[in-house]
Each structure stands twice: as C-alpha cells, then as structure tokens.
Motif scaffolding. Structure first.
Motif, PDB file in Angstrom:
ATOM      1  N   ILE A 130      57.235   8.253  -7.534  1.00 52.05           N
ATOM      2  CA  ILE A 130      56.527   8.504  -6.469  1.00 52.05           C
ATOM      3  C   ILE A 130      55.294   8.919  -6.691  1.00 52.05           C
ATOM      4  N   ASN A 187      49.934  12.883  -0.045  1.00 54.09           N
ATOM      5  CA  ASN A 187      50.896  11.907  -0.060  1.00 54.09           C
ATOM      6  C   ASN A 187      52.041  12.345  -0.904  1.00 54.09           C
ATOM      7  N   ALA A 196      55.985  13.079   0.318  1.00 55.93           N
ATOM      8  CA  ALA A 196      57.070  12.209  -0.062  1.00 55.93           C
ATOM      9  C   ALA A 196      57.953  12.894  -0.992  1.00 55.93           C
TER      10      ALA A 196
END
Length: 232
Positions: free
Chosen positions: A63, A164, A168
């Motif tokens: 990720i 971000n 996630a």
C-alpha cells in the motif's frame, strides 16, 4: 503475534461506515466514484490502537509503495519518501519521542503527555513520511521562475501521500493518526534508522487494529455554502 485475519465484525473503522456515509453524502446523485468518496468519509483519527494487524506486513508495504508511486508531485519530481517500521523498530521510534519530550518538559507535564506517546507505541507499526530536499533544491535551480513554489508544492504532495495511505489502511481494517514530533526527533531518527540527511521528516503515522469498542466521534461540518462556491 499479528492477526492476519481481515477484520469483519471486529473492531474496525468500518463500524461507522453506514452512519458516516449517510451523514456526509451531499446529495443522492451517485456514480462510480461513490466507493472512493465513502472511503474518504470513513477515515478517522484512531488513538486507541492495538498491537494487531488485519493484513500481512507485505500488504502494508504494498500500500505504501503504491501510494508513493502514484501520488502526484510537481513536475513528476517524486520527492516523497516513506519508511515503514514494524516490531522493535516501531517500539523504538516512540521511545525516541518519549525521551525527547522528557528533555524539554517539566516532570508534571511530561507525565501527562507521555501517556499519549504510549498509546501510539501500543500500535502495530509506524510509517514515517519524508520529503527529499535534494530533489526540491534541484527543481529550484532548474526552474528558477517557480523556485519559491517547490517547497510548498512538495509539502502539498506529502499531504496527499499521507491521506492516500491513511484511507487505504482504513479500508483494510486498520486505524491510524498523524503525529508531528519531527522537530524533536529528526536528528535521532536519521541516526538510528540510517536515513539520508537530505530527507526532511514531515510526520509520523502510528497504525494498528482499533481497540475493541472504539467508535468514531461525531464530526461537525461547516455549511457547504460557506466552504464551496460554484459558478456555472
């Protein structure tokens, strides 16, 4: 030991999904971006962390790597850097924070503050976010017309990266928050983890499965008429 089972019904930021989506949907138009928009709305600062993960370490790294690769940077300069700390490295980071605070705070104030640091240390991992100042300086020299903009642009990109990754991780059943002890710990962090001197520490993100019973607090929102203007 880490718990690799993905959270389903256990403690997770997803426990407030329906409530959050209902209270933050602007109007019922709908479209392909709804899942992404709901993910943004579900993200919260989680301070009650446990030393558990809902996903393997490799997935966390994936990720972070994906977000670093695909978060936009000015002139595609790719100035963002990240360091992921697991296990003893994670624990050591928050020990550095506590030690640094003890040096500057009176005893009574330190005792009240160190509990917060321990709550971050109680998590499973920490992500450190940096900006490579060498990249920024090269841009300043190469594009002198925009020189004064590259520092704020790099900071804006770092903010996008942090968001971000945060969103996630939330979708994977993990809680997180952003902390900013950089001015106190940067020198020691670079020494301990062998970080290049050109990397400027921006923030620290403790991560873990939220403690059982954790619930996202209610959020107040300013009227959209005050915050968004639309011209047709």
């Amino acid at each position: 030991m880490p718990n690799w089972k993905r959270c389903s019904g256990g403690p997770s930021t997803k426990s407030v999904k329906d409530q959050t989506a209902a209270t933050t949907r602007v109007k019922p138009v709908g479209g392909p971006a709804d899942r992404f928009l709901d993910a943004i709305a579900e993200r919260r600062s989680v301070y009650a962390l446990t030393r558990k993960s809902s996903i393997p370490n490799e997935r966390v790294v994936e990720i972070v790597q994906h977000a670093v690769l695909h978060t936009p940077t000015s002139f595609n300069s790719q100035s963002n850097r990240a360091v992921v700390l697991f296990g003893e490295n994670h624990m050591r980071l928050w020990g550095i924070v506590a030690k640094s605070l003890k040096k500057i705070l009176p005893p009574e104030q330190f005792e009240g503050t160190v509990g917060k640091v321990r709550s971050f240390q109680a998590g499973y991992l920490t992500i450190l976010y940096f900006i490579d100042t060498k990249v920024v300086k090269e841009l300043e020299e190469q594009y002198k017309t925009y020189a004064e903009n590259f520092v704020p642009w790099a900071q804006q990109s770092s903010g996008m990266l942090q968001s971000n990754v945060w969103v996630a991780l939330e979708k994977e059943g993990l809680g997180a928050s952003l902390q900013h002890y950089s001015n106190l710990i940067e020198v020691e962090v670079k020494k301990v983890y062998n970080i290049p001197q050109e990397w400027s520490l921006i923030s620290q993100q403790p991560v873990g499965v939220p403690a059982e019973g954790w619930k996202a607090p209610e959020k107040d929102f300013k009227p959209l008429e005050e915050t968004v203007k639309v011209f047709h």
